[in-house]
Write an enzyme that holds these catalytic residues in place. Structure first.
Site, PDB file in Angstrom:
ATOM      1  N   ALA A   9      -6.859 -55.689 -18.406  1.00 30.01           N
ATOM      2  CA  ALA A   9      -8.265 -55.789 -17.739  1.00 30.01           C
ATOM      3  C   ALA A   9      -8.335 -55.502 -17.847  1.00 30.01           C
ATOM      4  O   ALA A   9      -9.605 -55.520 -17.271  1.00 30.01           O
ATOM      5  CB  ALA A   9      -7.576 -56.836 -16.379  1.00 30.01           C
ATOM      6  N   GLY A  10      -8.609 -53.882 -17.768  1.00 29.88           N
ATOM      7  CA  GLY A  10      -9.292 -52.517 -17.536  1.00 29.88           C
ATOM      8  C   GLY A  10      -9.923 -52.346 -18.014  1.00 29.88           C
ATOM      9  O   GLY A  10     -10.745 -53.057 -19.122  1.00 29.88           O
ATOM     10  N   GLY A  11     -11.088 -51.154 -18.649  1.00 26.28           N
ATOM     11  CA  GLY A  11     -12.215 -51.094 -19.014  1.00 26.28           C
ATOM     12  C   GLY A  11     -11.924 -50.292 -20.448  1.00 26.28           C
ATOM     13  O   GLY A  11     -12.171 -51.136 -21.813  1.00 26.28           O
ATOM     14  N   GLY A  13      -7.993 -51.260 -21.395  1.00 31.20           N
ATOM     15  CA  GLY A  13      -7.388 -52.707 -22.106  1.00 31.20           C
ATOM     16  C   GLY A  13      -8.770 -53.420 -22.479  1.00 31.20           C
ATOM     17  O   GLY A  13      -8.052 -54.242 -23.682  1.00 31.20           O
ATOM     18  N   HIS A 177      -2.606 -33.156 -24.746  1.00 34.65           N
ATOM     19  CA  HIS A 177      -3.409 -34.269 -24.571  1.00 34.65           C
ATOM     20  C   HIS A 177      -5.015 -34.529 -23.116  1.00 34.65           C
ATOM     21  O   HIS A 177      -4.908 -35.188 -22.424  1.00 34.65           O
ATOM     22  CB  HIS A 177      -3.242 -35.863 -24.531  1.00 34.65           C
ATOM     23  CG  HIS A 177      -3.983 -37.005 -24.261  1.00 34.65           C
ATOM     24  ND1 HIS A 177      -5.364 -36.998 -25.259  1.00 34.65           N
ATOM     25  CD2 HIS A 177      -4.322 -37.742 -23.213  1.00 34.65           C
ATOM     26  CE1 HIS A 177      -6.453 -37.897 -25.328  1.00 34.65           C
ATOM     27  NE2 HIS A 177      -5.714 -38.595 -23.955  1.00 34.65           N
ATOM     28  N   MET A 227     -11.839 -44.297 -25.493  1.00 36.83           N
ATOM     29  CA  MET A 227     -10.770 -44.618 -25.896  1.00 36.83           C
ATOM     30  C   MET A 227     -10.805 -46.093 -26.569  1.00 36.83           C
ATOM     31  O   MET A 227      -9.280 -45.895 -26.808  1.00 36.83           O
ATOM     32  CB  MET A 227     -10.314 -44.435 -24.401  1.00 36.83           C
ATOM     33  CG  MET A 227      -8.504 -44.006 -24.486  1.00 36.83           C
ATOM     34  SD  MET A 227      -8.245 -43.551 -25.148  1.00 36.83           S
ATOM     35  CE  MET A 227      -7.339 -43.658 -26.434  1.00 36.83           C
TER      36      MET A 227
END
Length: 312
Positions: A9-11, A13, A177, A227
Site C-alpha cells: 500500500a506504500g508508495g 509497493g 546500497h 524504486m
C-alpha cells in the site's frame, strides 16, 4: 508463478504492484499485503487492468494468507526517508518490520526467493539472513538486497552526460546500497570514457541521488516511483530465471565468499534456485579500488548492526 509484495500500500509497493500487474507472465498470481486496510482495495483497483495476472490483496497483522505458495517475495514495507534523515535513521523502525515479516516467510514459504527493498538495505538484509538462520531455513542463494535503483540511476546519469540512449548503458554497481558504499564501476562501460572530474562528480551524484529526490519532494516523500521500477525490473529478472531463462544477470546485495564483506553487491547470474553464480567484479580503476577500500568499514558496521539486532 506467484509473487507476493509486502508493503504493497506504500508508495513503492503500489508502483511495484502496478508494474508487476502489467508485466508478469500470463497466468501468474500476484498477492499484495500491507498492514494498511486499503490494501484489498489496491488489489481491486489493479484487478481492472486487462492482463492475465490474478491479483489479491490482504491487510492486517498477519501476512500468512498473502505468502502461501509464493515463489518470490518482495519486501518494501517500512517508513520512508524524510528531509534530514539518512537511510540509517530508518533503522529503528524498519528493523522490527523486516524481522517480523521474514519470520512469517520462514514459517509459510521458506523456499521462496526473497528480495529486500526496505532501507537501510545494508542492514535489513543481514537481519533477514539471521532470522532465516534462526528458523533453520536460510539459503544464501535465495536472499537478495535489491540495489537495482543504483544501477538504473547510473545508467540514466551516464546516458545524460554522454548523449547516449539510456537503454544502451548498463553500469555495474558494487558494494552496498547507501552513501559511500554505492560504487558504480564507470571504468567498465564499453565505449564510454570519462575525465577524472566526471568520475568523481558522477559517483557522488549516484551515491546522493536518493537525497536529491527527498529534497526535491520537499518533505512529501522519497524515491518511490523509480524504486518501484527498479524493484519490478529485479523481480521480473527473478521470474525469468525461475522459468529457466539463461544468462539473466543483475547486480544485487547478497551473501558471498566474504572477500570484502559478508554481504556485498556484485553482478549475479540468476538461476532456478536463486543465485547461480556470483560473478567477479572485474578490474577496477585506481579511483574505484580506493573507493572500495574506503567503504568497507561502513559496510561491515552496517552488517554487524543487523546481526546484533536479531541475536542480542
Amino acid at each position: 508463478m506467484k509473487v507476493a509484495v509486502l508493503g504493497a500500500a506504500g508508495g513503492i509497493g503500489q508502483a511495484l504492484a502496478l508494474l508487476l500487474k502489467t508485466q508478469l507472465p500470463s497466468g501468474s498470481d500476484l498477492s499484495l499485503y500491507d498492514i494498511a486496510p486499503v490494501t484489498p482495495g489496491v488489489a481491486v483497483d489493479l484487478s481492472h487492468i486487462p492482463t492475465a495476472v490474478n491479483i489479491k490483496g490482504f491487510s492486517g497483522e498477519d501476512a500468512t494468507p498473502a505468502l502461501q505458495g509464493a515463489d518470490i517475495v518482495l519486501i518494501s514495507a517500512g517508513v520512508a526517508r524524510k528531509p534530514g534523515m539518512d537511510r540509517s535513521d530508518l533503522f529503528n523502525v524498519n528493523a522490527g518490520i523486516v524481522r517480523n515479516l521474514v519470520e512469517q516467510i520462514a514459517r509459510t514459504c521458506p523456499n521462496a526467493l526473497i528480495g529486500i527493498i526496505t532501507n537501510p538495505v545494508n542492514t535489513t538484509v543481514a537481519i533477514a539472513a539471521e532470522v532465516l538462520k534462526k528458523a533453520g531455513v536460510y539459503d544464501k542463494n535465495k536472499l537478495f538486497g535489491i540495489t537495482t535503483l543504483d544501477t538504473i540511476r547510473s545508467n540514466t546519469f551516464v546516458a545524460e552526460l554522454k548523449g547516449k540512449q539510456p537503454q544502451d548503458i548498463e553500469v555495474p554497481v558494487i558494494g552496498g546500497h547507501s552513501g559511500v558504499t554505492i560504487l558504480p564501476l564507470l571504468s567498465q562501460i564499453p565505449g564510454v570514457s570519462f575525465t577524472e572530474q566526471e568520475v568523481a562528480d558522477l559517483t557522488k551524484r549516484i551515491q546522493n541521488a536518493g537525497t536529491e529526490v527527498v529534497e526535491a519532494k520537499a518533505g512529501g516523500g522519497s524515491a518511490t516511483l523509480s524504486m518501484g521500477q527498479a524493484a519490478a525490473r529485479f523481480g521480473l529478472s527473478l521470474v525469468r530465471a525461475l522459468q529457466g531463462e539463461s544468462n539473466v544477470v543483475e547486480c544485487s546485495y547478497v551473501e558471498g565468499d566474504g572477500k570484502y564483506a559478508r554481504f556485498f553487491a556484485q553482478p549475479i547470474l540468476l538461476g532456478k534456485n536463486g543465485v547461480a553464480e556470483r560473478k567477479d567484479i572485474g578490474k577496477l580503476s585506481a579511483f574505484e579500488q580506493q573507493a572500495l577500500e574506503n567503504m568497507l568499514d561502513v559496510l561491515h558496521k552496517d552488517i554487524e548492526l543487523g546481526e546484533k539486532f536479531v541475536n542480542q
